[in-house]
Scaffold this motif. Structure first.
Motif, PDB file in Angstrom:
ATOM      1  N   ARG A   1      49.938  72.069  59.139  1.00 38.63           N
ATOM      2  CA  ARG A   1      49.156  72.926  58.738  1.00 38.63           C
ATOM      3  C   ARG A   1      50.004  73.582  57.296  1.00 38.63           C
ATOM      4  O   ARG A   1      50.520  74.801  57.193  1.00 38.63           O
TER       5      ARG A   1
ATOM      6  N   ARG B   1      57.700  71.742  58.959  1.00 38.08           N
ATOM      7  CA  ARG B   1      56.424  71.009  60.281  1.00 38.08           C
ATOM      8  C   ARG B   1      56.469  69.876  59.527  1.00 38.08           C
ATOM      9  O   ARG B   1      57.455  69.076  60.469  1.00 38.08           O
TER      10      ARG B   1
ATOM     11  N   HIS C   1      60.082  67.904  60.589  1.00 36.26           N
ATOM     12  CA  HIS C   1      60.164  67.617  61.778  1.00 36.26           C
ATOM     13  C   HIS C   1      59.249  66.480  62.643  1.00 36.26           C
ATOM     14  O   HIS C   1      59.695  65.265  62.673  1.00 36.26           O
ATOM     15  N   TYR C   2      57.881  66.291  61.227  1.00 37.69           N
ATOM     16  CA  TYR C   2      57.377  65.510  61.862  1.00 37.69           C
ATOM     17  C   TYR C   2      57.948  63.794  61.538  1.00 37.69           C
ATOM     18  O   TYR C   2      56.758  62.879  62.441  1.00 37.69           O
TER      19      TYR C   2
ATOM     20  N   SER D   1      37.662  69.737  67.562  1.00 40.16           N
ATOM     21  CA  SER D   1      38.333  69.239  67.608  1.00 40.16           C
ATOM     22  C   SER D   1      39.523  69.747  67.086  1.00 40.16           C
ATOM     23  O   SER D   1      41.174  70.069  67.973  1.00 40.16           O
ATOM     24  N   LEU D   2      39.875  70.335  65.879  1.00 40.87           N
ATOM     25  CA  LEU D   2      40.667  70.768  65.602  1.00 40.87           C
ATOM     26  C   LEU D   2      41.258  71.796  65.538  1.00 40.87           C
ATOM     27  O   LEU D   2      42.918  71.807  66.293  1.00 40.87           O
TER      28      LEU D   2
ATOM     29  N   LEU E   1      43.070  70.691  69.183  1.00 36.86           N
ATOM     30  CA  LEU E   1      44.371  69.303  68.395  1.00 36.86           C
ATOM     31  C   LEU E   1      45.843  70.160  68.102  1.00 36.86           C
ATOM     32  O   LEU E   1      46.723  70.464  69.136  1.00 36.86           O
ATOM     33  N   HIS E   2      45.452  71.771  67.270  1.00 42.02           N
ATOM     34  CA  HIS E   2      46.570  72.290  66.966  1.00 42.02           C
ATOM     35  C   HIS E   2      47.089  72.712  67.957  1.00 42.02           C
ATOM     36  O   HIS E   2      47.769  73.220  68.400  1.00 42.02           O
ATOM     37  N   GLY E   3      45.742  74.069  69.730  1.00 40.26           N
ATOM     38  CA  GLY E   3      46.458  74.270  70.604  1.00 40.26           C
ATOM     39  C   GLY E   3      47.554  72.557  71.684  1.00 40.26           C
ATOM     40  O   GLY E   3      48.541  73.221  71.709  1.00 40.26           O
TER      41      GLY E   3
ATOM     42  N   GLU F   1      49.475  69.912  69.929  1.00 44.24           N
ATOM     43  CA  GLU F   1      50.642  70.337  69.047  1.00 44.24           C
ATOM     44  C   GLU F   1      51.679  71.265  69.626  1.00 44.24           C
ATOM     45  O   GLU F   1      52.478  71.238  69.788  1.00 44.24           O
ATOM     46  N   ASP F   2      50.712  73.123  69.672  1.00 47.22           N
ATOM     47  CA  ASP F   2      52.130  73.191  69.660  1.00 47.22           C
ATOM     48  C   ASP F   2      52.508  73.707  71.506  1.00 47.22           C
ATOM     49  O   ASP F   2      53.339  72.967  71.520  1.00 47.22           O
TER      50      ASP F   2
ATOM     51  N   TRP G   1      56.778  70.972  68.556  1.00 49.03           N
ATOM     52  CA  TRP G   1      56.976  70.148  67.500  1.00 49.03           C
ATOM     53  C   TRP G   1      57.824  69.067  67.048  1.00 49.03           C
ATOM     54  O   TRP G   1      58.087  68.686  67.490  1.00 49.03           O
TER      55      TRP G   1
ATOM     56  N   ARG H   1      41.856  77.164  70.693  1.00 46.35           N
ATOM     57  CA  ARG H   1      43.041  76.956  70.244  1.00 46.35           C
ATOM     58  C   ARG H   1      44.247  77.602  71.386  1.00 46.35           C
ATOM     59  O   ARG H   1      44.729  76.194  72.072  1.00 46.35           O
TER      60      ARG H   1
END
Lengths: 340, 340
Positions: A107, A112, A115-116, B83-84, B87-89, B91-92, B96, B302
């Motif tokens: 993002r 971030r 970190h990844y 899907s994006l 994916l973001h949700g 990942e959160d 991290w 998300r």
């Protein structure tokens, strides 16, 4: 399917061997297609494995090869427009699930990203693909001396010793102009994104080169603005006032092109009869819903992802291929550029 | 950055211990924040690790915990629209980069899906999220008795013993109608996707429920068609002929709504002065480029991804939560529904 209770466990190779009535060594040979075994034995072991739902652990493979058969795909995207085709191409190159990709969306946040990267390295990925969403060069990943190959896709690395796969942006513009000239257009204007944007600069260069080769020149200066429909509509209104004889507009993106199409129609011009339009991106939700459907330069992002995947495998297996690898664009013709 | 040559290798814990002048055991304690150590020793080890670019291997963590801290995210999407955000949700929720996701795009191909599932299981993922792009129920994954928790996101599993996270589609329609009624609209029509589509059915139910609660009824029958702008334009033209007093249109998607907005304008109606419009999806490339910008029901994908990630972690750590978990929608108000 409910998750089985605690008493359930995965079948191991010992279970397979027991059911097939062979030693663990024989079961291993049969399942890994190694050693001298009778066909009947191999078939019996495979049937036992099937029956028990035995799945070989990739850990054993990793120990044998020194590879984990995993890669990282670092991306940053809001709408999936750039990263999804790159992911699809990379998946195809990585071979139908033989190598799996950890996908991380940074993002646009460097902390971030860092970190990844650490997290990917701690998982011993075999390599990393970095998928950008702009044509501008980006700083190389900070790898903390971990000897992991990296391939940059779409946004190239600022370090030429790195391996980057990009689209040939100028070549895409040449394709668009050549198409318009061959289909009879002579008074061609160019409406594009922000002044100074790397893609806009590369495409303007292609436009001038290709027009010059045809003995033509651009109608007015390039119209720099934003990557939005509203800019396309504004530009179309101004363009038809300043240059009423314009007969084609090459636009720096499909979004701009859609605005130009609406703006021209509202200025009383017919598309494509009076003015032809070509966009860039070939993004279906915009290009196909445009009125009329939009001829567009496809950036071939799936091929960018595929090439990046192949180059990454090559770097993992045999050797790093430094430099910038350009993938040609492809013109997708729809109604907006039909000959007058 | 060029990839280092063959002589380069990653620093190990022994290298860190040597540089810090401590035993390997002490170095391990310092880096894992365990045991009794003097602050100075801990700091010296950490400085040595930093200097050498030492990255701890996740393999050790896996051996200690029995977890790999990896999950699979199986999706199928053409434009990234669904899907994006999921994916973001996810990942959160996965924290991290503590847990990384292997992302696999099956492209609606069951054979490819089965291939990816086997590959994920052989990598001993701790769990799998399956992200659909339709609200229809889908068959459960074929897991071959592997005791791995699965959470279905957006498209629920057809098996109620599974754990699924969906959006409250009917609730989203209720929000849209309530908003239109509260801002003074009384003659509300509904233009949506194909007859028989699960999302269309759920939203029509919400529309009727919410209109009835306000003592109103729908203008005409729901207009079933396709999820496209061209359908929106056709429907708007027919709607204004059949029901010239319509003062609002709730549309089953932003794409339809954009077509309705253009169709109404071309039929001589002003949006929002004469007719208000509300869409569904809150997909920025469509909702923000609509003329005027579109009020839209956000499906909160998300949050769907975030909830799926949390439920998956819970299933991995403590227990499976069967059933269908619904996430409420959210109304995003823009110009298209301003009060007349």
């Amino acid at each position: 399917m409910a998750v089985p209770g605690k008493t359930s466990r995965r079948a191991g190779i010992a279970d397979v061997a027991r059911l097939a009535g062979v030693s663990i060594g024989t079961a291993s040979k049969a399942l890994n297609d190694r050693g001298q075994l009778r066909d009947e034995t191999r078939a019996r072991v495979q049937a036992a494995a099937e029956q028990l739902g035995f799945i070989p652990s990739s850990v054993a493979t990793s120990l044998l090869t020194g590879r984990t058969f995993t890669v990282g795909l670092i991306m940053t995207d809001h709408h999936g427009r750039f990263s999804l085709p790159i992911l699809h191409g990379a998946e195809d190159a990585l071979g139908w699930a033989e190598t799996l990709a950890f996908v991380c969306d940074t993002r646009d946040d460097p902390i971030r990203e860092q970190h990844y990267v650490r997290s990917l390295l701690s998982r011993r990925v075999d390599g990393i693909i970095v998928a950008g969403r702009r044509a501008e060069a980006r700083p190389p990943l900070v790898l903390q001396r971990a000897p992991v190959p990296v391939v940059y896709a779409f946004a190239r690395s600022a370090d030429d010793a790195d391996c980057s796969v990009v689209t040939d942006e100028a070549g895409g513009a040449v394709m668009a102009i050549d198409h318009l000239v061959r289909t009879g257009r002579r008074r061609i204007a160019h409406v594009t994104g922000p002044h100074g944007h790397a893609s806009a600069i590369a495409r303007v260069a292609g436009v001038h080169e290709s027009l010059a080769a045809a003995g033509l020149s651009l109608v007015g200066e390039p119209w720099y603005g934003g990557w939005s429909e509203v800019w396309g509509r504004f530009a179309a209104a101004a363009l038809t006032r300043e240059h009423p004889d314009v007969d084609a507009v090459f636009c720096g993106s499909d979004t701009i092109a859609r605005g130009v199409a609406d703006g021209l129609r509202e200025a009383g011009r017919r598309v494509p009869e009076d003015v032809a339009i070509v966009g860039v991106d070939n993004w279906a939700p915009v290009a196909e819903e445009c009125r009329p459907p939009l001829t567009s330069v496809d950036l071939n992002l799936r091929e960018v992802g595929h090439r990046a995947g192949r180059l990454l495998l090559q770097a993992i297996e045999s050797g790093h291929t430094p430099g910038v690898h350009a993938v040609p664009c492809q013109l997708v013709v729809r109604a907006s550029s039909a000959p007058a």
